[in-house]
Design a protein around this motif. Sequence first.
Motif, PDB file in Angstrom:
ATOM      1  N   LEU A 271       0.806  -1.215   0.000  1.00 15.34           N
ATOM      2  CA  LEU A 271       0.000   0.000   0.000  1.00 15.34           C
ATOM      3  C   LEU A 271       0.845   1.274   0.000  1.00 15.34           C
ATOM      4  O   LEU A 271       0.450   2.287  -0.574  1.00 15.34           O
ATOM      5  CB  LEU A 271      -0.935   0.004   1.219  1.00 15.34           C
ATOM      6  CG  LEU A 271      -2.053  -1.046   1.213  1.00 15.34           C
ATOM      7  CD1 LEU A 271      -2.764  -1.073   2.559  1.00 15.34           C
ATOM      8  CD2 LEU A 271      -3.057  -0.774   0.098  1.00 15.34           C
ATOM      9  N   SER A 272       1.993   1.215   0.670  1.00 15.31           N
ATOM     10  CA  SER A 272       2.825   2.417   0.793  1.00 15.31           C
ATOM     11  C   SER A 272       3.843   2.569  -0.328  1.00 15.31           C
ATOM     12  O   SER A 272       4.320   3.671  -0.594  1.00 15.31           O
ATOM     13  CB  SER A 272       3.561   2.400   2.134  1.00 15.31           C
ATOM     14  OG  SER A 272       4.520   1.338   2.173  1.00 15.31           O
ATOM     15  N   GLY A 273       4.207   1.450  -0.974  1.00 10.96           N
ATOM     16  CA  GLY A 273       5.236   1.495  -2.006  1.00 10.96           C
ATOM     17  C   GLY A 273       6.647   1.416  -1.454  1.00 10.96           C
ATOM     18  O   GLY A 273       7.618   1.473  -2.217  1.00 10.96           O
ATOM     19  N   ALA A 293       3.759   8.048   9.832  1.00 10.41           N
ATOM     20  CA  ALA A 293       4.075   8.416   8.450  1.00 10.41           C
ATOM     21  C   ALA A 293       3.932   7.210   7.525  1.00 10.41           C
ATOM     22  O   ALA A 293       3.455   7.327   6.386  1.00 10.41           O
ATOM     23  CB  ALA A 293       5.494   8.974   8.373  1.00 10.41           C
ATOM     24  N   LEU A 294       4.327   6.030   8.015  1.00 12.74           N
ATOM     25  CA  LEU A 294       4.177   4.809   7.221  1.00 12.74           C
ATOM     26  C   LEU A 294       2.698   4.563   6.911  1.00 12.74           C
ATOM     27  O   LEU A 294       2.326   4.317   5.761  1.00 12.74           O
ATOM     28  CB  LEU A 294       4.763   3.620   7.978  1.00 12.74           C
ATOM     29  CG  LEU A 294       4.415   2.228   7.431  1.00 12.74           C
ATOM     30  CD1 LEU A 294       5.003   2.042   6.035  1.00 12.74           C
ATOM     31  CD2 LEU A 294       4.906   1.136   8.379  1.00 12.74           C
ATOM     32  N   PHE A 295       1.850   4.631   7.949  1.00 10.64           N
ATOM     33  CA  PHE A 295       0.432   4.349   7.745  1.00 10.64           C
ATOM     34  C   PHE A 295      -0.233   5.388   6.853  1.00 10.64           C
ATOM     35  O   PHE A 295      -1.094   5.054   6.029  1.00 10.64           O
ATOM     36  CB  PHE A 295      -0.285   4.251   9.090  1.00 10.64           C
ATOM     37  CG  PHE A 295       0.081   3.035   9.882  1.00 10.64           C
ATOM     38  CD1 PHE A 295       0.104   1.782   9.287  1.00 10.64           C
ATOM     39  CD2 PHE A 295       0.422   3.122  11.220  1.00 10.64           C
ATOM     40  CE1 PHE A 295       0.444   0.643  10.004  1.00 10.64           C
ATOM     41  CE2 PHE A 295       0.764   1.996  11.949  1.00 10.64           C
ATOM     42  CZ  PHE A 295       0.779   0.760  11.340  1.00 10.64           C
ATOM     43  N   GLU A 296       0.168   6.636   7.001  1.00  7.87           N
ATOM     44  CA  GLU A 296      -0.429   7.678   6.158  1.00  7.87           C
ATOM     45  C   GLU A 296       0.010   7.529   4.707  1.00  7.87           C
ATOM     46  O   GLU A 296      -0.760   7.806   3.781  1.00  7.87           O
ATOM     47  CB  GLU A 296      -0.073   9.052   6.713  1.00  7.87           C
ATOM     48  CG  GLU A 296      -0.818   9.357   8.015  1.00  7.87           C
ATOM     49  CD  GLU A 296      -0.318  10.614   8.701  1.00  7.87           C
ATOM     50  OE1 GLU A 296       0.361  11.426   8.033  1.00  7.87           O
ATOM     51  OE2 GLU A 296      -0.581  10.778   9.914  1.00  7.87           O
ATOM     52  N   SER A 297       1.257   7.079   4.497  1.00  7.03           N
ATOM     53  CA  SER A 297       1.696   6.830   3.117  1.00  7.03           C
ATOM     54  C   SER A 297       0.958   5.644   2.504  1.00  7.03           C
ATOM     55  O   SER A 297       0.894   5.507   1.281  1.00  7.03           O
ATOM     56  CB  SER A 297       3.205   6.573   3.083  1.00  7.03           C
ATOM     57  OG  SER A 297       3.534   5.333   3.703  1.00  7.03           O
ATOM     58  N   ASP A 303      -6.167  10.529  11.720  1.00  2.00           N
ATOM     59  CA  ASP A 303      -6.783  10.059  12.958  1.00  2.00           C
ATOM     60  C   ASP A 303      -6.675   8.541  13.085  1.00  2.00           C
ATOM     61  O   ASP A 303      -6.349   8.001  14.139  1.00  2.00           O
ATOM     62  CB  ASP A 303      -8.241  10.507  13.037  1.00  2.00           C
ATOM     63  CG  ASP A 303      -8.976  10.330  11.715  1.00  2.00           C
ATOM     64  OD1 ASP A 303      -8.391   9.725  10.803  1.00  2.00           O
ATOM     65  OD2 ASP A 303     -10.133  10.784  11.612  1.00  2.00           O
ATOM     66  N   VAL A 304      -6.937   7.835  11.965  1.00  6.48           N
ATOM     67  CA  VAL A 304      -6.834   6.371  11.993  1.00  6.48           C
ATOM     68  C   VAL A 304      -5.383   5.932  12.153  1.00  6.48           C
ATOM     69  O   VAL A 304      -5.077   4.969  12.860  1.00  6.48           O
ATOM     70  CB  VAL A 304      -7.441   5.769  10.708  1.00  6.48           C
ATOM     71  CG1 VAL A 304      -7.280   4.259  10.699  1.00  6.48           C
ATOM     72  CG2 VAL A 304      -8.905   6.134  10.595  1.00  6.48           C
ATOM     73  N   SER A 305      -4.460   6.648  11.516  1.00  2.18           N
ATOM     74  CA  SER A 305      -3.042   6.276  11.616  1.00  2.18           C
ATOM     75  C   SER A 305      -2.557   6.387  13.056  1.00  2.18           C
ATOM     76  O   SER A 305      -1.690   5.625  13.490  1.00  2.18           O
ATOM     77  CB  SER A 305      -2.189   7.165  10.705  1.00  2.18           C
ATOM     78  OG  SER A 305      -2.117   8.494  11.195  1.00  2.18           O
ATOM     79  N   GLU A 306      -3.127   7.318  13.826  1.00  2.56           N
ATOM     80  CA  GLU A 306      -2.752   7.457  15.236  1.00  2.56           C
ATOM     81  C   GLU A 306      -3.136   6.204  16.016  1.00  2.56           C
ATOM     82  O   GLU A 306      -2.364   5.686  16.823  1.00  2.56           O
ATOM     83  CB  GLU A 306      -3.429   8.693  15.831  1.00  2.56           C
ATOM     84  CG  GLU A 306      -3.246   8.847  17.341  1.00  2.56           C
ATOM     85  CD  GLU A 306      -1.794   9.096  17.732  1.00  2.56           C
ATOM     86  OE1 GLU A 306      -1.441   8.766  18.889  1.00  2.56           O
ATOM     87  OE2 GLU A 306      -1.019   9.601  16.897  1.00  2.56           O
ATOM     88  N   ALA A 307      -4.347   5.698  15.736  1.00  2.00           N
ATOM     89  CA  ALA A 307      -4.787   4.485  16.423  1.00  2.00           C
ATOM     90  C   ALA A 307      -3.910   3.291  16.042  1.00  2.00           C
ATOM     91  O   ALA A 307      -3.543   2.479  16.900  1.00  2.00           O
ATOM     92  CB  ALA A 307      -6.252   4.206  16.080  1.00  2.00           C
ATOM     93  N   PHE A 308      -3.554   3.185  14.767  1.00  3.26           N
ATOM     94  CA  PHE A 308      -2.681   2.092  14.336  1.00  3.26           C
ATOM     95  C   PHE A 308      -1.299   2.223  14.967  1.00  3.26           C
ATOM     96  O   PHE A 308      -0.670   1.226  15.348  1.00  3.26           O
ATOM     97  CB  PHE A 308      -2.568   2.083  12.808  1.00  3.26           C
ATOM     98  CG  PHE A 308      -3.627   1.269  12.122  1.00  3.26           C
ATOM     99  CD1 PHE A 308      -3.365  -0.028  11.707  1.00  3.26           C
ATOM    100  CD2 PHE A 308      -4.892   1.787  11.907  1.00  3.26           C
ATOM    101  CE1 PHE A 308      -4.342  -0.792  11.084  1.00  3.26           C
ATOM    102  CE2 PHE A 308      -5.877   1.036  11.288  1.00  3.26           C
ATOM    103  CZ  PHE A 308      -5.608  -0.252  10.878  1.00  3.26           C
ATOM    104  N   ALA A 309      -0.809   3.451  15.045  1.00  2.00           N
ATOM    105  CA  ALA A 309       0.508   3.663  15.661  1.00  2.00           C
ATOM    106  C   ALA A 309       0.492   3.230  17.122  1.00  2.00           C
ATOM    107  O   ALA A 309       1.446   2.606  17.611  1.00  2.00           O
ATOM    108  CB  ALA A 309       0.907   5.129  15.533  1.00  2.00           C
TER     109      ALA A 309
END
Length: 373
Positions: A271-273, A293-297, A303-309
Amino acid sequence: MIIQAFLRWVETARTSDRARAANALGRSYAQAEMNGLDRHAAEMAMTFLLDDPSPKVRLALVEALADCPSAPRAIVRALAEDQPEIAFAAIARSPVLTDADLVDLAARGTAETRALIAARGAVSCSVAAAIAEIGDEEEVTILLENSGAMLLQGSLRRIACRLGHVAAVRDRLLARADLPSDARHALAEKIGAALSASGFIQAVIGSARVARVTREACDATALTMTAVASPDDLSQMVAHLRETGRLTPAFLMSALCSGATDFFVLAMADLSGLAEKRVRSILSGGRVHSIRALFESAGLGRDVSEAFAQAVLHWQAQTSEGAPASLAALLERLRRNPCSTSASVAELVERLGFAELRQVARDYALLAARQAA
């Protein structure tokens, strides 16, 4: 002189006599009872018989030549394109037909022709691929039942894509140990789609619940498959789930919480490349900003990337302490986080934790029943 005499005789002989002569000529040729000159003459005579007006004569000829490994290929190929009762013997039995011949016959022939090819004692990869591409339910079912058919994973995927909705084909595919994981999951989705479309099921539990249960069951099936899949299969699985829109935040969180680490890494890389090695490094030892940054890429919102982090940091802490991963502890951590959508993610983790408790209860009950027995 012999061939000339034979041809003169054929012009006036009765059909039954010509049929007996054709069969005797073919058997003598197959049994190598001729010298070089006679064999050439016999080939010329058999070629002439291909134009005999009676199908009985050509049928007698093909019966004599069908199993012969040294039969003239041109003659057998012509017989394979004759009337059905004549062609069937050549197609089903002749060892002189090449893969190219069989692929061509499958492409231009009838369903019966393809069924005979699929049932041959040995079916090569290329011939099996041709039938997988254009065959209907009956021909493909015969192919899957044939232990002498060499089916590559690409052909199995194509069959699953084209005919996975057919129960007979689907059952035979699922019974194969060499079925790729992505194709197996695609079949599971087809089963789910069939159940969702059932009027009875919808009437009993409601269409909305059917859709949710089906989706959750397909997700659970996919995660179960990741536990036993090879690295190549995992890559194919990730690509399949991405193409079908299954790599949702909920599914990715389920994968992360269930410990499907290798799959989760490959999914993030896809998904991130980013390179797989880089993704693995970030997830195993990165700080919160690099993890986000990984999840957002990969396409997740802030907001969701914060929960995953937070989930990744939780697993990092648990791993470093040598403690087992705790969904309850992760849930508490997410609830303390002020991000705007953590509540929905926390609800997902809570449901995962409850599902885990239910499975533990099932395992306990099963063990107790075995001990009582």
